[in-house]
Motif scaffolding. Structure first.
Motif, mmCIF file in Angstrom:
data_model
loop_
_atom_site.group_PDB
_atom_site.id
_atom_site.type_symbol
_atom_site.label_atom_id
_atom_site.label_comp_id
_atom_site.label_asym_id
_atom_site.label_seq_id
_atom_site.Cartn_x
_atom_site.Cartn_y
_atom_site.Cartn_z
ATOM 1 N N SER A 1 58.445 31.240 34.282
ATOM 2 C CA SER A 1 58.818 32.779 34.943
ATOM 3 C C SER A 1 58.496 33.246 36.273
ATOM 4 N N SER A 2 58.791 34.009 36.850
ATOM 5 C CA SER A 2 58.480 34.328 38.328
ATOM 6 C C SER A 2 57.129 34.498 38.185
ATOM 7 N N LYS A 3 56.625 35.458 37.412
ATOM 8 C CA LYS A 3 55.014 35.512 37.308
ATOM 9 C C LYS A 3 54.340 34.273 37.247
ATOM 10 N N GLN A 4 54.673 33.571 36.115
ATOM 11 C CA GLN A 4 54.043 32.212 36.190
ATOM 12 C C GLN A 4 53.965 31.553 37.219
ATOM 13 N N ALA A 5 55.235 31.309 38.122
ATOM 14 C CA ALA A 5 55.186 30.623 39.293
ATOM 15 C C ALA A 5 54.179 31.014 40.255
ATOM 16 N N VAL A 6 54.138 32.362 40.384
ATOM 17 C CA VAL A 6 53.258 33.028 41.211
ATOM 18 C C VAL A 6 51.712 32.871 41.169
ATOM 19 N N GLN B 1 46.855 29.851 42.390
ATOM 20 C CA GLN B 1 45.682 29.004 42.106
ATOM 21 C C GLN B 1 45.705 27.553 42.960
ATOM 22 N N ILE B 2 46.737 27.228 43.174
ATOM 23 C CA ILE B 2 47.025 25.855 44.147
ATOM 24 C C ILE B 2 46.355 26.431 45.617
ATOM 25 N N VAL B 3 46.622 27.616 45.933
ATOM 26 C CA VAL B 3 46.056 28.189 47.351
ATOM 27 C C VAL B 3 44.915 28.339 47.110
ATOM 28 N N LYS B 4 44.136 29.112 46.234
ATOM 29 C CA LYS B 4 42.560 29.109 45.997
ATOM 30 C C LYS B 4 41.785 27.657 45.897
ATOM 31 N N GLU B 5 42.452 26.821 45.061
ATOM 32 C CA GLU B 5 41.850 25.716 45.140
ATOM 33 C C GLU B 5 41.842 24.923 46.444
ATOM 34 N N ALA B 6 43.052 25.037 47.131
ATOM 35 C CA ALA B 6 42.913 24.293 48.341
ATOM 36 C C ALA B 6 41.906 24.754 49.544
#
Length: 87
Positions: free
Chosen positions: A63-68, A73-78
């Motif tokens: 879903s769009s929510k899951q994609a967001v 999470q990717i941005v936070k980890e990076a």
């Protein structure tokens, strides 16, 4: 005048890397990630630093929510890894 840095990479797991080495799986999507850290110069005054992040992901059957949530999470980890490396 200060200069900046560019880092471009494609994160893969050790299992995927082994598959690539031995030619087991020829259908491995490599999604490029990267970031740049550049000076924010206004005229001749250094006014901080600009961080630009670029990444590519595949989102199938979510879903769009899951994609967001995945992107967040990717941005936070990076960001956390960049902060750790800079310090």
């Amino acid at each position: 005048m200060p200069t900046g840095s560019y880092v471009i990479f494609a994160p893969i797991t050790p299992d995927v890397f082994q598959s690539m080495l031995y030619g087991v799986d020829q259908d491995i999507p490599l999604m490029p990630f990267g970031f740049s850290i550049l000076p924010n110069v206004s005229g001749s005054i250094l006014d901080g630093t600009l961080l630009t992040m670029v990444f590519q992901i595949t989102v199938k059957n979510v879903s769009s929510k899951q994609a967001v949530e995945v992107v967040t999470q990717i941005v936070k980890e990076a960001l956390q890894k960049i902060i750790e490396a800079v310090n």
